[in-house]
Motif scaffolding. Structure first.
Motif, short mmCIF file in Angstrom:
data_model
loop_
_atom_site.label_atom_id
_atom_site.label_comp_id
_atom_site.label_asym_id
_atom_site.label_seq_id
_atom_site.Cartn_x
_atom_site.Cartn_y
_atom_site.Cartn_z
N GLU A 398 0.84 -1.20 0.00
CA GLU A 398 0.00 0.00 0.00
C GLU A 398 0.88 1.26 0.00
O GLU A 398 0.56 2.24 -0.66
CB GLU A 398 -0.92 0.01 1.23
N THR A 399 1.97 1.18 0.74
CA THR A 399 2.86 2.34 0.81
C THR A 399 3.49 2.61 -0.55
O THR A 399 3.61 3.75 -0.98
CB THR A 399 3.95 2.12 1.88
N PHE A 402 0.96 4.30 -2.59
CA PHE A 402 0.79 5.68 -2.12
C PHE A 402 1.92 6.58 -2.65
O PHE A 402 1.70 7.74 -2.98
CB PHE A 402 0.76 5.71 -0.59
N SER A 405 1.41 8.59 -5.67
CA SER A 405 0.26 9.50 -5.68
C SER A 405 0.66 10.97 -5.54
O SER A 405 1.76 11.31 -5.12
CB SER A 405 -0.69 9.15 -4.54
N ASN A 408 1.51 11.87 -2.00
CA ASN A 408 2.90 11.68 -1.58
C ASN A 408 3.79 12.81 -2.10
O ASN A 408 4.71 13.24 -1.42
CB ASN A 408 3.41 10.32 -2.07
N CYS A 421 -1.02 8.20 5.92
CA CYS A 421 -2.04 7.16 6.08
C CYS A 421 -3.21 7.56 6.97
O CYS A 421 -4.37 7.41 6.62
CB CYS A 421 -1.39 5.91 6.66
N HIS A 425 -7.31 7.02 6.95
CA HIS A 425 -7.68 5.78 7.63
C HIS A 425 -7.81 5.94 9.14
O HIS A 425 -8.15 4.98 9.82
CB HIS A 425 -6.63 4.70 7.34
N SER A 478 -11.92 7.78 -5.60
CA SER A 478 -10.78 7.22 -6.33
C SER A 478 -11.19 6.70 -7.71
O SER A 478 -10.34 6.60 -8.59
CB SER A 478 -10.10 6.13 -5.50
N ASN A 559 -6.08 -1.41 -3.55
CA ASN A 559 -4.80 -0.72 -3.35
C ASN A 559 -4.60 0.44 -4.33
O ASN A 559 -3.88 1.39 -4.04
CB ASN A 559 -3.66 -1.74 -3.47
N HIS A 562 -4.88 4.18 -3.49
CA HIS A 562 -3.79 4.99 -2.93
C HIS A 562 -3.08 5.82 -4.00
O HIS A 562 -2.33 6.72 -3.68
CB HIS A 562 -2.77 4.09 -2.23
N ARG A 563 -3.32 5.45 -5.26
CA ARG A 563 -2.57 6.11 -6.35
C ARG A 563 -3.31 7.33 -6.90
O ARG A 563 -3.53 7.44 -8.10
CB ARG A 563 -2.36 5.12 -7.50
#
Lengths: 666, 210
Positions: A398-399, A402, A405, A408, A421, A425, A478, A559, A562-563
């Motif tokens: 997930e990181t 992210f 994105s 980030n 995060c 969340h 998303s 997932n 996250h992008r």
């Protein structure tokens, strides 16, 4: 200059030797040597700056076992012709080592290796002959052995820097500090009181593999006097003695009473044991280290707290013996300590997917300690990157997503409002995304989101934000703000309660075990819910529950959410969704109370079926989820209208002669 | 030849706006539905035209409603004489017979249109249901689809957006067929263009029946 100095010393020695009386019955050659070497002033400065005395007490030498030998017997490289001569000596140790080599001239190595322990020392080469036996005044060992005390006998070797390397490569020092023993509670003991398997004639060798084994073995020695019955008087100490070695706290030779520590501040008192490598055993056999590093506490957010502000049941007078089923059980209960102060955070955590996972036995699921550590509890930092790194310890995939994105990018640029995060969340009440209403978290930061979408997303003639809401209600943010694949997702809901139906409720409706719920939807078990399967499932379910399917457009891979891409790259084209050919996959979700939802592939055609009308009653995407049969009806109706008109015209044409005749007849 | 002022100006304005609107709605509706096959315009344009036209027809509906309510003609023209059901049924059968048979053999149209009695019994039934029931329903379901959030309450009452879509689509199908038949029937005047001209000028020419 140096030569002049040496010459002066020699002359002075000769002069002095005529005044000094050498009375002992030594050979002439020895007397020659002693002419100089009986002077205590004769010293030599070594390269290491140490000073080596060159003084020899002739009378003591005469009484030694070597009293009958000439000096040259050992000092083979020195004759009066060549002596004195400048000789460079590195250090005292190097000199002793060098001189000890001369012992081997008379004492062959084979003979020295014969006594087992002596052999081991010679072999290891840690000690040289002269270090133990001395140089000029060597006594006869046999006689000495008889008369020497036990401790003196042992310390003959053990006062030196000797050590043992274990198979684990750990090194144990075997040096014993006599002063330490004297000051200890065992100060009057001879070595053999504890080391009873040793004597002047017996020196066993333990084949222990690790330091820890060694400590356990040594603890056995203590228990010979300090019996279980005695230790049980203090239950916590007794419990400790079962997992930790005595020497860990009390030391080995300098054994001290720990009672004195009670006068210390409580943290120091606790640390007098807990700073050491002690551990506790769980019922299931797991071992948990209960060692606490003082530096961890001092560097933590809790540095000003006393140990018993968290560990409330403990004090300098009380140390209850705790028993836990497992480390998981321990961690679950450790949360109570946090709850003393952090009530709100703990209450939120208890509702989280992390707590649920932990309860279900997922050993990797986080609790307070996994994120905040035991005693190293860090200060809450405004630096969100460290928060990201914390989650990344478990959520690497997930990181990584992210990191691609726009969020980030903002984070790395150090923008104040950039999210990590927890922004979406939450930190403690981390919920499964299907329950969390993740769009709400977007709105938390993107405040005027409806108005900004309303600039382009509206249906004429009126610019209403409700039209934006319509889209927000049926699509995840998303879905448009990433560039990955999309899915039409159906969530099973209870219309009466207006909330998602859970796997458990479905199982109850079908009167089966929760594990069989999947099979009730996907009968043929091919991993995909066919149209027919879905409708049959719904019709059976509806007999028990007022069930319906709530739809939404979402990202296929969770997932991918996250992008998030930059605003300019987000989807604004209506036809991305409102098109019969829009590329959607289908998905059916059945929620679970305590975990992520069951997600099943669904035949996309289900959305276009006439049966979608009663079963997916409140989800319709103009263009892409149209009910196909109406297309046919529309064409039929057009054809019917045309047929009526054309048929009627045809009949009128055919009957026109009748009308003409009638007109003419008139 | 007598001229009867059958269609007052507000009715004619309403009618032609309605006619154009209906055609636009049907075409853009088809474009929304058959995006791939038709390709007349983009989805977005189709929706925008559809929404604008829908609201124009909504306003237009009120021209009709207000005119007929205020003139009191709604009752006279549109409401079948339910207090004389037998007579009405007889006349309806007669009219149906005319369209199915009489018109072929040159019978006289049993209905004679006057400003106060414009419609024959079959027209009365058809227009009453269309004007009082079907168009309002189409307008309401159209509004629900136009902004499902704003009209969420109505959607809930009827049982979900799928029902709204179902009704709206079904009526689209019906109106499409109706327009064809309506157009054809309008050509059954004493000349094929007579009724069309009447709907422009307001005056229906009355010929002696042959």
């Amino acid at each position: 200059m140096r030569t002049l100095l040496i010459s002066a010393v020699i002359v002075i020695c000769f002069l002095l030797s005529y005044f000094a009386k050498i009375e002992v019955a030594l050979s002439d050659s020895i007397k020659d040597c002693l002419r100089c070497h009986s002077s205590k002033a004769l010293t030599k400065e070594l390269l290491s700056k140490e000073t080596l005395s060159l003084y020899v007490d002739g009378s003591k030498f005469e009484k030694s076992v070597h009293g009958a030998l000439e000096c040259s017997a050992c000092h083979t490289d020195i004759t009066m012709k060549t002596h004195p001569r400048p000789k460079k000596i590195e250090s005292r140790k190097a000199y002793v080592r060098e001189v000890s080599q001369n012992c081997l001239l008379c004492h062959p190595k084979d003979a020295l290796m014969k006594p087992y322990m002596h052999g081991a020392l010679v072999k290891k080469g840690e000690l040289t002959c002269a270090e133990c036996h001395g140089s000029h005044y060597i006594e006869e060992m046999k006689g000495w052995k008889k008369t020497e005390s036990f401790s003196g006998y042992c310390l003959f070797c053990h006062k030196h820097e000797i050590s043992k390397t274990l198979p684990s490569k750990e090194i144990i020092s075997l040096k014993v500090n006599q002063e330490e023993i004297k000051k200890s509670v065992h100060g009057k003991f001879e070595c053999i009181v504890c080391h009873s398997d040793f004597s002047k004639i017996n020196h066993p060798s333990y084949n222990l593999k690790t330091k820890s084994e060694y400590r356990t073995r040594m603890t056995g020695i203590c228990l010979k006097c300090h019996t279980d019955a005695e230790l049980q008087k203090n239950p916590s100490h007794y419990a400790l003695s079962k997992t930790a070695s005595c020497i860990e706290c009390h030391g080995s030779h300098g054994v001290v009473s720990v009672k004195a520590a009670k006068a210390l501040p409580i943290n120091q008192y606790c640390l007098s044991c807990h700073s050491r490598a002690i551990s506790m055993k769980m019922k299931n056999g797991e071992t948990l280290s209960v060692q606490v590093k003082e530096s961890d506490i001092l560097g933590s957010a809790h540095k000003n707290l006393k140990c018993n502000e968290c560990h409330k049941e403990f004090s300098t007078t009380q140390h209850p013996v705790k028993v836990y089923e497992s480390i998981a059980d321990f961690r679950e209960k450790a949360k109570d300590n946090c709850n003393n102060c952090h009530k709100e955070a703990v209450a939120k955590y208890d509702k989280s997917i992390h707590a649920m996972a932990l309860k279900k036995g997922n050993a990797n699921a986080p609790d307070c300690l996994r994120c905040h550590d035991y005693h190293k509890t860090p200060w809450i930092k405004s630096d969100k990157v460290s928060g990201l790194q914390l989650c990344a310890r478990c959520h690497a995939k997930e990181t990584d997503a992210f990191k691609t994105s726009i969020h980030n990018t903002a984070l790395t640029q150090g923008k104040k409002d950039a999210p990590a995060c927890a922004a979406c969340h939450n930190a403690h009440d981390v919920l499964p995304t299907n329950i969390a209403k993740i769009n709400d978290s977007c709105v938390k930061c993107h405040k005027n989101i409806k108005d900004s979408h309303n600039k382009w997303l509206w249906n004429p003639p009126f610019r209403l934000t409700t039209f934006v809401e319509t889209h927000f209600n049926s699509a995840s943010c998303s879905a448009c703000h990433i560039s990955g694949n999309k899915v039409l997702s159906l969530v099973l809901i209870d219309k009466d309660k207006n909330k998602a139906l859970t796997e458990k409720e479905v199982a109850k409706a079908f009167d089966v075990d929760v594990k069989e719920v999947k099979g009730k939807v996907d009968f043929n078990g091919d991993g995909k819910v066919q149209e027919g399967e879905l409708w049959q499932f719904m019709s059976t379910l509806k007999k028990k529950v007022n069930a319906d399917l709530a739809g939404r457009v979402d990202v296929t891979e969770a997932n991918d959410a996250h992008r998030i891409v930059a605003k300019a790259q987000a989807i604004k084209d209506c036809e991305a969704c409102h098109n019969p050919k829009a590329e959607f996959s289908g998905r059916l979700e059945i929620n679970r109370e305590d975990a992520k939802a069951i997600k099943l592939n669904l035949d996309r055609k289900a959305f276009n079926s006439v049966k979608a009308i009663p079963n997916i009653s409140d989800f319709y995407i103009l263009g892409s989820t149209k009910i196909s049969i109406f297309d046919i009806l529309f064409l039929l109706a057009l054809a019917a209208g045309l047929c009526v008109a054309i048929g009627h015209i045809t009949l009128r044409i055919l009957t026109s002669p009748i009308r003409r005749r009638r007109r003419e007849g008139k | 030849m007598k001229k009867v002022y059958l269609h007052p100006l507000p009715v004619r304005i309403w009618h032609w706006i309605n006619a154009l609107g209906f055609i636009l709605l049907i075409i853009t509706g088809a474009q929304i539905r058959f995006a791939e096959q038709l390709g007349l315009m983009s989805f977005k344009t189709a929706v925008q035209i559809h929404s604008w036209t829908g609201f124009i027809l909504l306003a237009n509906y009120f021209i009709w409603l207000i005119y007929y309510l205020f003139t009191g003609k709604l009752f006279k023209i549109y409401i079948p004489p339910f207090w004389r059901p037998v007579d009405f049924i007889k006349r309806s059968i007669k009219q149906a017979k005319y369209y199915g048979y009489g018109i072929m053999v040159g019978d006289k149209n049993p209905h004679h249109a006057t400003p106060d009695n414009k419609f024959n019994p079959m027209q009365q039934l058809a227009y009453l249901s269309i004007m009082v029931l079907l168009i309002p329903v189409q307008i309401l379901t159209g509004l629900m689809l136009w902004d499902p959030e704003l009209f969420g309450g109505l959607i809930d009452i009827i049982g979900g957006i799928q029902i709204a879509t179902l009704i709206h689509t079904a009526l689209w199908v019906f109106f499409s067929a109706f327009i064809i038949v309506h157009f054809y029937l309008a050509s059954l005047g004493h000349t094929p263009t007579a009724h069309f001209i009447a709907m422009i000028t307001g005056y229906e020419e009355e010929h002696d029946e042959h």
